[in-house]
Design an enzyme around this catalytic site. Structure first.
Site, short mmCIF file in Angstrom:
data_model
loop_
_atom_site.label_atom_id
_atom_site.label_comp_id
_atom_site.label_asym_id
_atom_site.label_seq_id
_atom_site.Cartn_x
_atom_site.Cartn_y
_atom_site.Cartn_z
N CYS A 110 12.17 0.63 1.68
CA CYS A 110 12.66 1.09 1.99
C CYS A 110 14.60 0.09 2.25
CB CYS A 110 13.01 2.30 3.52
SG CYS A 110 13.67 3.43 3.71
N HIS A 215 8.52 4.44 1.80
CA HIS A 215 7.34 3.61 2.19
C HIS A 215 6.15 4.52 2.44
CE1 HIS A 215 10.60 3.49 5.43
NE2 HIS A 215 11.24 4.36 4.89
N GLU A 217 3.73 2.06 3.77
CA GLU A 217 3.21 2.06 5.04
C GLU A 217 2.40 3.16 5.81
OE1 GLU A 217 5.80 1.69 4.60
OE2 GLU A 217 7.21 2.63 6.82
#
Ligand SMILES: [Mn+2]
Length: 244
Positions: A110, A215, A217
């Site tokens: 990002c 994202h 994660e």
């Protein structure tokens, strides 16, 4: 015991309960640990100190975070620019340059992908909704972040395609109002959203840099493709560490 590769993660400053704190997001930390790395926080925004940290780490994870100050790509701020931290930008740009110089792989998420682009001479939309001529999709999703909301088209001949494939049914989450405008001449586009917004960039001819606009994660626990990005990062780290 297997050697653990050390992954540096720059932290950002946030005031929590009236205290000035250095924070990183736990999901990135968890993903690094899951794939055999040892994360360390880089808790200073002093650009001169970055040269001290680069020797301590085997790889650099540049996480999401605030907007990038437009001064680093020669622009004045527009009304809808969000929070920025000039020192965080400067130190992250310095880390990016040092990591490339020392052949330490980068995984940029990002804001991190935007930082890499700016460090290498590219530019950004400070606020794509108000600055882009063509209409854009919803890139600041209201759905939970562990759910993908828009699709991406992955270039079949990209390195990213080798990691997560290139079918058109890859849904990613989206939490950004900035985006890459001019891509650095040292990077190539690996993925686009249907509105043309750049969702992935990577090194031109090696696998030192992988950047994604979404994202992973927030998705790696339930989505194999997103998990594969972290597995690949640690694989790249191991490869470059052995080569040096
Ligand atoms: Mn997006």
């Amino acid at each position: 015991m297997n050697k653990k590769y050390v992954i540096g993660v720059p932290s950002e400053v946030r005031v929590i309960n009236n205290l000035d704190r250095n924070v990183v997001n736990n999901p990135e930390v968890a993903a690094i640990i899951k794939h055999g790395g040892a994360p360390i926080l880089i808790p200073t925004r002093n650009p001169e100190l970055m040269v001290q940290y680069i020797d301590l780490i085997d790889g650099l994870l540049l996480p999401g975070g605030p907007d990038v100050a437009p001064q680093f790509y020669g622009e004045e701020p527009v009304p809808l620019l969000g929070d920025t931290d000039r020192l965080l930008d400067q130190s992250s740009i310095e880390l990016t340059k040092l990591a490339i110089e020392r052949h330490k792989p980068i995984f940029a998420i990002c804001r991190g992908m935007q930082v890499v682009n700016v460090a290498l001479g590219g530019t950004l939309y400070q606020d794509m909704g108000s600055q882009r001529e063509k209409p854009v999709l919803q890139h600041y999703q209201k759905a939970p972040m562990d759910q993908g909301t828009h699709t991406i088209s992955i270039n079949a001949d990209s390195y990213l395609a080798q990691i997560i494939g290139h079918d058109d049914k890859v849904y990613v989450n989206s939490h950004h109002h900035e985006a890459i405008k001019a891509v650095s001449s040292q990077l190539k586009i690996s993925a686009l959203a249907k509105d043309g917004i750049i969702e992935g960039v990577e090194s031109l001819d090696d696998d030192l840099i992988v950047g994604v606009q979404w994202h992973p994660e927030a998705m790696f626990k339930t989505d194999e493709k997103q998990d594969a990005l972290f597995a690949n990062f640690m694989k790249r780290v191991g490869k470059f560490a052995k080569a040096d």
